[in-house]
Motif scaffolding. Sequence first.
Motif, short mmCIF file in Angstrom:
data_model
loop_
_atom_site.label_atom_id
_atom_site.label_comp_id
_atom_site.label_asym_id
_atom_site.label_seq_id
_atom_site.Cartn_x
_atom_site.Cartn_y
_atom_site.Cartn_z
N ALA A 162 0.78 -1.33 0.23
CA ALA A 162 -0.01 -0.04 -0.04
C ALA A 162 0.78 1.30 0.15
O ALA A 162 0.58 2.25 -0.75
N ALA A 163 1.89 1.18 0.87
CA ALA A 163 2.85 2.40 0.77
C ALA A 163 3.42 2.56 -0.47
O ALA A 163 3.56 3.79 -1.11
N ASP A 164 3.77 1.45 -1.29
CA ASP A 164 4.51 1.54 -2.48
C ASP A 164 3.42 2.14 -3.43
O ASP A 164 3.77 3.00 -4.42
N GLY A 165 2.12 1.87 -3.44
CA GLY A 165 1.33 2.43 -4.28
C GLY A 165 0.94 3.98 -4.17
O GLY A 165 0.78 4.57 -5.13
N ARG A 166 1.21 4.23 -2.90
CA ARG A 166 0.87 5.77 -2.66
C ARG A 166 2.39 6.57 -3.38
O ARG A 166 2.11 7.53 -3.73
N ARG A 167 3.27 6.21 -2.96
CA ARG A 167 4.62 6.68 -3.24
C ARG A 167 4.76 6.79 -4.71
O ARG A 167 5.17 7.83 -5.47
N ARG A 168 4.30 5.62 -5.39
CA ARG A 168 4.76 5.51 -6.82
C ARG A 168 3.94 6.46 -7.59
O ARG A 168 4.37 6.67 -8.79
N ASP A 169 2.74 6.64 -7.10
CA ASP A 169 1.97 7.62 -7.89
C ASP A 169 2.25 9.12 -7.95
O ASP A 169 2.02 9.87 -8.86
N LEU A 170 3.50 9.57 -7.09
CA LEU A 170 3.75 10.60 -7.04
C LEU A 170 5.29 10.78 -7.69
O LEU A 170 5.88 11.87 -7.85
N ALA A 207 -0.54 3.67 13.63
CA ALA A 207 -1.77 4.40 13.63
C ALA A 207 -2.95 3.46 13.35
O ALA A 207 -4.08 4.25 13.08
N ASP A 208 -2.69 2.42 13.03
CA ASP A 208 -3.71 1.34 12.75
C ASP A 208 -4.61 1.69 11.37
O ASP A 208 -5.73 1.77 11.67
N ILE A 209 -3.82 1.86 10.60
CA ILE A 209 -4.45 2.16 9.14
C ILE A 209 -4.26 1.11 8.48
O ILE A 209 -3.39 0.41 8.16
N SER A 210 -5.44 0.62 7.84
CA SER A 210 -5.42 -0.50 7.15
C SER A 210 -5.04 -0.44 5.56
O SER A 210 -4.77 0.88 5.15
N PRO A 211 -4.30 -1.38 5.07
CA PRO A 211 -3.65 -1.35 3.67
C PRO A 211 -4.42 -0.43 2.63
O PRO A 211 -4.05 0.01 1.83
N GLY A 212 -5.74 -0.81 2.58
CA GLY A 212 -6.63 -0.40 1.49
C GLY A 212 -7.14 0.95 1.76
O GLY A 212 -8.12 1.39 1.14
N ALA A 213 -6.95 1.74 2.81
CA ALA A 213 -7.68 2.87 3.59
C ALA A 213 -7.28 3.95 2.64
O ALA A 213 -6.10 4.17 2.28
N ASP A 214 -8.08 4.75 2.09
CA ASP A 214 -7.71 6.08 1.15
C ASP A 214 -7.41 7.17 2.26
O ASP A 214 -8.08 7.35 3.28
#
Length: 415
Positions: free
Chosen positions: A73-81, A158-165
């Motif tokens: 999930a972190a890779d997906g967020r960073r790769r979009d930037l 932070a108890d953030i699930s991998p798919g949370a927007d």
Amino acid sequence: MNMFLRQAVVIARRDFIATVFTPAFLIFLLAPLFMLVFATVGGTGARMIADSGEAGQRIVVIASAEENALIGAADGRRRDLIPAPIAPPQLETREPRGDPEAQARAVFSESGIDVTAVLYSDGAGDDAGWHIIDGGNASFSANYLAALAEDARRDRLADISPGADPPAIPRTPFQRQEASSSDRQSAGMGALFVLFLLTLLLAGQTVSVLAEEKGNKVIEILAAAAPLEAVFVGKLAGLFGVALLFVAFWGGLASLAIGALAGPGMMGVIDPAIGLSTFLTLGIVYFAMGYLLLGSVFLAVGAQASSMREIQMLSLPITFFQMAMFGLASAAAATPGSTLALIAELFPFSSPFAMVARGATDAAIWPHLAAIAWQLLWVAITIAIGARWFRKGVLKSGPSLLRRFNPFHNSAKQN
């Protein structure tokens, strides 16, 4: 003076017609198209080779399913930037089997992929168990994996699930009414490069024309019919007309291509500080100044040689000098308002290139008027000196310029 001008006009008309109305001129006119095709083919091949190498690269994470989900999930967020050309290799996640370190080292030996870095967990704890094996010696891939591990740790705390927007932040679009300073500087560098390329390509044509006429003795007929100074000015004017025809042809094609591919509003994207119409007009004037300066030098130097080989040897230092002027003007365009920019704008042979780049970033008109007057003075000086050298070179009966300064030739003559 009237007789001199009439003779120069006759020579100019003769050179223009003799150059344009030949099959070779059509090839010369289409030479940029051939160069573009060859560059496209070569660039496509090189790009395919690079893409095939990049497609096989991977960064690997060896961790539990939960950690792999957080890191994915972190890779997906960073790769979009990150823009695609500089994005890290594709991420591949695996679950541990046996010794994680041995499994991580074994990944580098796999033949199907090219692994640049591996992130694995030794099971010592969520925060302290990460290790990275860097296959590129402090590579970007290893730094990227470290950032992903940190993102995963923060999401877990932070108890953030991998798919949370992430929370949506309101965005308001803004349309610029004028180009930014970096866009204008890029436009100036582009105009500088085009001006230099055209000047070097078209001014160098004067040497080949002169070499051909010296070989078939046409220059001797012209020398008997008119003063050599008039021949020099006429040739320079005639070949300048050929250069203008070349620029008009490709400029018209470029305008049609921009209008067809991007619409009529495409030219509005190019927003030089001095104004688009003024910028284009100054570009034509500075091209004329640069061409007349360099063409005069090429004609004068070409008259000193007696063969095509000698002309090429004499033209090579001029080309190197012009490359140095391009480097000086490029450095000035990168640092507008600096002392280096002032030097480039004052030096006659770099002034046209530096000033056309200045027109994209500076809205003042008076520096261009002063620069054009300064360049016209040096064009007159260069033509006057070049005409004298041209006369001496055509009328000389002794050895060529290269042989005069050849010690082996002089010693052999004395013996």
